[in-house]
Design an enzyme around this catalytic site. Structure first.
Site: not given
Lengths: 570, 89
Positions: A297, A333, A503, A432, A455, A466
């Site tokens: 990240r 990323r 991931c 995602e 996520n 979330r």
């Protein structure tokens, strides 16, 4: 049995042994007038010389028995002993005030201790302990008081101390010292870190251990929970002995798997990778035997500062990670900012729906200079390892094409000026956003790989924030809707001969792993500390058998049903 | 007197290990050597002084040497900063 003590679990494991109290000698310093300051200075110089000689021995012993890194602490102690800003003022004080060396040392070093303790940084606060350690050594020589030497311990014990100085800790012989308990300290204190290196259980910050535990009492230390039991009865000892053997057996199984590939019970290989945020996380990745990095990240490079990181700073960080991984796959990323991750120096207008707003690749395409700087740093670093570049939050094929075109342009420019760039950089995307999962068959013709970011995929698919507790029940990783999307992505990748990874937190979850294995996921990327546990789990699962259950699992109607079914088959 | 500015690129800033290497390598020089950061100046031969500045990654610092062997001292500092990965310029 006395009531249990507790503290901070600083190093995992369980130990049962007799208590050994490491007492701090009374090093009381009085202020005295001296008649001959020159003599006092000579006495001080002698104490410095004796301390330095001791430290050199400890430094060498530590380098041999533990590591050069731990030994470096004593190199720093030696520098403190010869520090002109410490030694100079001490000697001046002896002369100008005609005071004894002990008092001058105490007063002068107190100034530095106070200064370091007041610093707004845990690491620097710990340095006060180093100064105390050096002072204690000097005072023991000046006062002629012998300090208890922990290296003399020759039977199995648990060491109890108010605090352990760095020099105490490295002198603990791991053959006999089964664990330790200190009254002060935290997870980042030197002794806690060393306990983890030596792999002995430790509980720190126990507060009352020195006040309650007597020499020779039997003590159980549970470094998993931070519990301490003094004078346990037979049943308790038996219970902890069982827990200890279970823990030791598990640790032995995991340790055997550290340098092994991840192979299922029916001989199929999958890749277990780790997620990292900074080059500092590399140590954990290697320690836990990850086969690659599945998610680096990069936003942490941009956070906690006032300006954008320069191309060179980024190049340094990426190169360090790539070199450290020594040819193992490393998925980086590109910048994922926006949503809940803000940069103070990037003054973006407030959005009503930041998670659905200008973030990640959208922001990078909107601010091409920012993006191109990162791409150049990555391209330059690519010659140092096995780099794979991944764009986050891709919603359309067009976005991927734009990002890839910029990458190609920057590569051409670098090659033109003679800067080497690797020829085998894979370029992939995070999946995602549901639109991308649904269109995975089209994407698969253009990307080199997919990595599913669960996520966000879950929150966008279920339309549930979330972070919002009132709808958190909708955050369901095992909802068949999510699993069907995951299957679409994996199948699409395989049809085009590409690979698919994951991931998000789900990749390391013990309920998700059997399902994902059965769906044919190629790469699982998780926090480094989960890798060995996951490898052990996969070694017991048959991929073919898990695959035979997927049809049934995807036809179930709820997350709960999936969870119950998986528990029944794995 | 010679003076030079450096940007700290080690992502951990100036920590104990690199600070020790830096301080240890220059103690033999006669020149007065100072490290300036954020308006404060400390003796670069003092490990406690250097650490007390709490220099973080990305900071710019000024190192000045004054004395008969100032050029040699500066060259050594350059070398150690690079070798230890503290600064790359």
């Amino acid at each position: 049995m006395t009531s249990p003590l507790s503290g901070i679990a600083a190093s995992t494991g369980i130990a049962i042994a007799k208590a050994f109290r490491l007492e701090n000698p009374e090093l009381t310093v009085e202020q005295l007038q001296v008649g001959n300051p020159a003599e006092e200075i000579a006495r001080f110089d002698a104490a410095v010389a004796q301390s330095a000689a001791e430290l050199e021995v400890i430094q060498e012993k530590t380098a041999q028995q533990i590591s050069d890194k731990e030994a470096a602490i004593f190199g720093a102690h030696l520098l403190v002993l010869s520090d002109p800003e410490l030694i100079g003022p001490i000697k001046e004080r002896i002369v100008t005030d005609s005071v004894n060396a002990e008092f001058a040392l105490q007063e002068t070093s107190d100034m530095f201790i106070t200064m370091f303790e007041a610093m707004d940084n845990d690491y620097m606060k710990e340095r006060a302990a180093d100064i105390r350690d050096v002072r204690k050594r000097l005072l023991s020589h000046l006062l002629g008081v012998k300090i208890q030497d922990p290296s003399m311990i020759d039977e199995e014990v648990i060491v109890i101390a108010e605090d352990l100085t760095p020099s105490d800790t490295v002198q603990l012989n791991a053959q006999f010292v089964k664990g330790f308990i200190t009254d002060i300290g935290g997870r980042t204190s030197h002794s806690a870190i060393l306990a983890r290196t030596l792999e002995i259980p430790a509980v720190v910050g126990a507060q009352n251990a020195m006040a309650t535990i007597r020499n020779g009492q039997t003590v159980i230390i549970d470094g998993l929970e931070g519990k301490i039991i003094v004078d346990p009865d037979a049943a308790t000892i038996q219970q902890f002995e069982q827990e200890k053997s279970a823990y030791d057996a598990q640790k032995a199984e995991w340790a055997k798997l550290k340098d092994e590939p991840t192979i299922s019970a029916d001989g199929q290989h999958v890749e277990l990778a780790a997620n990292i945020g900074t080059p500092k996380d590399l140590a954990g990745v290697l320690e836990h035997g990850a086969e690659g990095i599945g998610l680096y990240r990069t936003e942490f490079l941009y956070m906690g500062r006032d300006t954008f990181p320069t191309e060179d700073e980024q190049f340094d960080a990426y190169s360090k990670v790539l070199k450290g991984m020594n040819g193992k796959p490393t998925v980086v990323r590109t910048l994922d900012i926006g949503g809940d991750k803000e940069l103070t120096y990037l003054d973006l207008p407030k959005e009503l729906n930041p998670f659905l707003g200008l973030r990640a690749i959208r922001l990078c395409l909107e601010m091409p200079d920012l993006f191109r700087t990162q791409l150049r740093a990555l391209l330059r670093a690519s010659v140092h390892g096995n780099l794979k570049i991944m764009f986050p939050m891709i919603a359309t094929v067009e976005e991927f094409r734009q990002g890839k075109a910029m990458l190609a342009e920057e590569k051409a420019k670098l090659l033109e000026v003679g800067i080497a760039v690797s020829d085998s950089i894979e370029v992939g995307i995070m999946v995602e956003i549901p639109s991308t999962a649904v269109m995975a068959d089209v994407f698969a013709k253009e990307v080199d790989f997919f990595s599913i970011g669960t996520n966000d995929l879950i929150q966008y698919t279920m339309a549930a924030d979330r972070m919002n507790e009132r709808v958190s029940y909708l955050y369901q990783p095992f909802n068949p809707a999510i699993l069907r999307l995951v299957k679409m992505v994996i199948d699409a990748a395989h049809k085009e001969g590409k690979w698919a990874g994951m991931c998000g937190e789900m990749a390391g979850d013990d309920i998700a792993i059997p399902i994902l294995l059965g769906l044919g996921l190629d790469e699982f990327s998780m926090s480094a500390s989960s890798v060995l546990k996951a490898r052990a789990q996969i070694s017991r699962l048959s991929k073919q058998e898990m695959a035979s259950h997927t049809g049934h699992i995807l036809a179930l109607s709820s997350s709960q049903e999936v969870e119950a079914y998986v528990k029944g088959i794995s | 007197m010679v003076e030079k500015q450096y940007t700290i690129t080690d992502e951990a800033g100036i920590h104990a290990r690199p600070a020790s290497a830096l301080v240890g390598s220059i103690s033999k020089f006669q020149s007065d050597i100072t490290l300036g950061f954020n308006g404060k100046q400390v003796n670069l031969k003092s490990i406690l002084g250097v650490m007390s500045l709490g220099i973080a990654s990305g900071s710019t610092v000024t190192i000045a040497a004054d004395g008969t062997d100032e050029e040699e001292a500066m060259a050594k500092i350059d070398e150690v900063l690079k070798a230890e990965g503290i600064s790359n310029q």
